[in-house]
Write an enzyme that holds these catalytic residues in place. Structure first.
Site, short mmCIF file in Angstrom:
data_model
loop_
_atom_site.label_atom_id
_atom_site.label_comp_id
_atom_site.label_asym_id
_atom_site.label_seq_id
_atom_site.Cartn_x
_atom_site.Cartn_y
_atom_site.Cartn_z
N GLU A 39 0.84 -1.21 0.00
CA GLU A 39 0.00 0.00 0.00
C GLU A 39 0.87 1.26 0.00
O GLU A 39 0.71 2.13 0.84
CB GLU A 39 -0.90 0.01 1.25
CG GLU A 39 -1.78 -1.21 1.39
CD GLU A 39 -2.55 -1.22 2.72
OE1 GLU A 39 -2.22 -0.42 3.62
OE2 GLU A 39 -3.48 -2.03 2.83
N CYS A 41 -2.79 34.36 5.92
CA CYS A 41 -2.72 35.42 6.92
C CYS A 41 -2.46 34.87 8.30
O CYS A 41 -3.30 34.96 9.19
CB CYS A 41 -4.01 36.25 6.88
SG CYS A 41 -3.98 37.38 5.50
N TYR A 58 0.76 14.00 -1.15
CA TYR A 58 0.27 14.61 0.10
C TYR A 58 0.42 16.15 0.13
O TYR A 58 0.21 16.74 1.18
CB TYR A 58 1.00 14.06 1.33
CG TYR A 58 0.79 12.59 1.59
CD1 TYR A 58 -0.38 12.12 2.19
CD2 TYR A 58 1.76 11.64 1.27
CE1 TYR A 58 -0.56 10.77 2.47
CE2 TYR A 58 1.59 10.29 1.53
CZ TYR A 58 0.43 9.86 2.14
OH TYR A 58 0.26 8.52 2.40
C1 PLP Z 1 -3.12 1.88 6.08
C2 PLP Z 1 -2.17 2.70 5.28
N1 PLP Z 1 -1.62 2.16 4.18
C3 PLP Z 1 -0.78 2.87 3.41
C4 PLP Z 1 -0.44 4.18 3.72
C5 PLP Z 1 0.50 4.92 2.80
O1 PLP Z 1 1.67 5.27 3.41
P1 PLP Z 1 2.85 5.94 2.57
O2 PLP Z 1 2.26 7.03 1.76
O3 PLP Z 1 3.81 6.40 3.59
O4 PLP Z 1 3.41 4.84 1.71
C6 PLP Z 1 -0.97 4.77 4.86
C7 PLP Z 1 -0.62 6.16 5.21
O5 PLP Z 1 -1.10 6.77 6.10
C8 PLP Z 1 -1.87 4.02 5.66
O6 PLP Z 1 -2.42 4.54 6.75
#
Ligand code: PLP
Length: 453
Positions: free
Chosen positions: A284, A359, A388
């Site tokens: 992920e 501001c 992000y």
């Molecule tokens: C459950 C889960 N998976 C994946 C990610 C992605 O993390 P990164 O962008 O650091 O790879 C996050 C980030 O908050 C997360 O909470």
């Protein structure tokens, strides 16, 4: 994949010059996000190559870039989506990501969200015992799907990294079932043994700031629990291990380090059984796939001096770089300086603050930084902001969401931009208009409060 300093910098410079020349950043629309499509494709291909060709789903963490064309681009490159809210799920579906390539994680899923996820056939990771009880009820109901893909998120409690807010495997983290708490392991093994449909296990140790060894330790503990469950059940109850994301990004230079390959190699050394073909894998990753492919380009409106400090007031501040502004020690960004035509400014560095348009006094993206002398009409670029940042707007001062544009173009044999082939842009998200802002601010209900007595 490794974007060398030369190739990355030359592409970036060509994109900035063309963005200014083609009017993507102007006095009227003074800030935009730019995304290097070629680099995004390269990062996705690098991730796939790092983890090999087994049964692996790379589910991109949508929170890192909740933009439909970006999700489609990544889907074209073979990635799925990890979603953590109904909004993120809607974006993934709008991008055409198939349900079987979507994973739902969130600590606060409602019954309705769980029901929909099961009906759609998404993979769902239960974050708590209480959520598992909801899933028990939903899956026992008449007409419930027989082939649900359900797992439990565990918190391996291996500790935190350098950014507390992003460390999800601390002893008291709000995420997952805490693996080392009294009785938890026993409860987890029984939970799996009693539920033939509970076939997955998930952990996400943390994001930026977590050392690779810490992440690998969390994955190892999660894998060992899967082995214990399967031994206890006497079969393959857990078939898929979801190792989360979290690969940290180097914000200090153009070097891509660590790479997905580095992490995959470490995992293979620390948790070899994970790769022997008995388990399907889910990853992920978010930040590591996109951060280095993006930048925020903003016009400088004024420069001034206060107390002996030079200050450039530009149009990129907390609205596009909220973490950097509120937690600058954890989220320092590199700033590149370009002139009014979008050409890089060279030597003559002096210490300067780069401030945003919001501001409040702390709206600074760089403090006392040695940078080429900035003048009004110049441009500043906040580098490594593809994840992000411009995609995660902060609506302070009713500043509009900036336009986001992807770019690509021809390249010469040595990797430098081919100016003849040119840089081409595609709009990912048009800049938000004043009318849209006013509508969002409740214009359709202008008199409703006054009418209340
Ligand atoms: C459950 C889960 N998976 C994946 C990610 C992605 O993390 P990164 O962008 O650091 O790879 C996050 C980030 O908050 C997360 O909470």
């Amino acid at each position: 994949m490794g974007l060398g300093e030369g190739a990355g910098g030359a592409w970036r410079d060509a994109a900035v010059r063309e963005a200014v020349r083609q009017g993507l950043v102007t006095a009227e629309r003074p800030v935009a996000g730019l995304l290097d499509v070629r680099a995004v494709r390269g990062a996705a291909a690098g991730l796939r190559a790092a983890f090999g060709g087994g049964e692996v789903l790379h589910a991109f963490a949508v929170k890192a870039a909740p933009l439909v064309p970006v999700l489609r681009l990544l889907a074209d490159e073979g990635l799925g989506a990890e979603v953590a809210s109904p909004g993120e799920l809607a974006l993934a579906r709008a991008a055409g990501v198939p349900a079987e390539r979507i994973v739902l994680d969130s600590p606060a899923k409602t019954v309705a969200e769980l029901r929909e996820a099961l009906a759609l056939g998404l993979a769902v990771n239960a974050d708590s015992r209480e959520e598992l009880a909801r899933l028990d009820a939903l899956l026992a109901a008449p007409g419930a799907p027989r082939d649900a893909a359900v797992g439990i998120r565990v918190n391996p409690q291996v500790g935190g990294g350098s950014i507390g807010a992003l460390s999800t495997a601390t002893e008291t983290s709000k995420f997952g079932v805490p693996l080392r708490d009294e009785g938890a392991r026993r409860w987890l093994v029984r939970a799996y043994a009693e539920r033939p449909w509970l076939t997955r296990i998930h952990a996400h140790v943390g994001s930026q700031g977590c050392p690779l060894e810490l992440m690998a330790a969390g994955v190892r503990d999660t894998y060992e629990l899967a082995e214990e469950v399967n031994r206890a059940v006497g079969g393959r109850r857990i078939r898929t291990v979801d190792i989360g994301g979290g690969l940290p990004v180097n914000f200090a230079s153009d070097d891509v380090t660590p790479t997905h390959h580095d992490y995959a190699r470490l995992l293979a050394a620390r948790v070899p059984g994970l790769f022997d073909g008995r388990y399907g894998l889910v990853t992920e990753f978010g930040r590591s796939l996109l951060a280095k492919s993006g930048l925020i380009l903003a016009r400088v409106e004024y420069t001034k001096s206060a107390g002996g400090r030079r200050i450039a007031i530009a149009h990129a501040g907390a609205q596009v770089a909220v973490r950097t502004v509120f937690a600058p020690e954890s989220w320092p960004l590199r700033v590149a300086v370009y002139d009014a035509r979008g050409l890089p400014k060279g030597a003559d560095a002096v210490p300067q603050d780069v401030a945003g348009p919001c501001c409040f006094a702390g709206d600074l993206v760089a403090v006392d930084r040695m940078l080429p002398r900035i003048e009004a009409g110049d441009h500043v670029a906040l580098l490594d902001t593809g994840a992000y940042y411009f995609s995660n707007h902060y609506a302070y001062n009713t500043l509009p969401r900036p336009g986001v544009y992807g770019y690509a173009g021809g390249q010469q044999a040595d990797g430098t931009p081919d100016v003849v082939a040119g840089v081409r842009f595609a709009t990912v998200r048009p800049p938000q208009t004043l009318d849209e802002l006013v509508a969002e601010g409740g214009a359709a209900r202008v008199a409703d409060l006054s009418a209340l007595r």
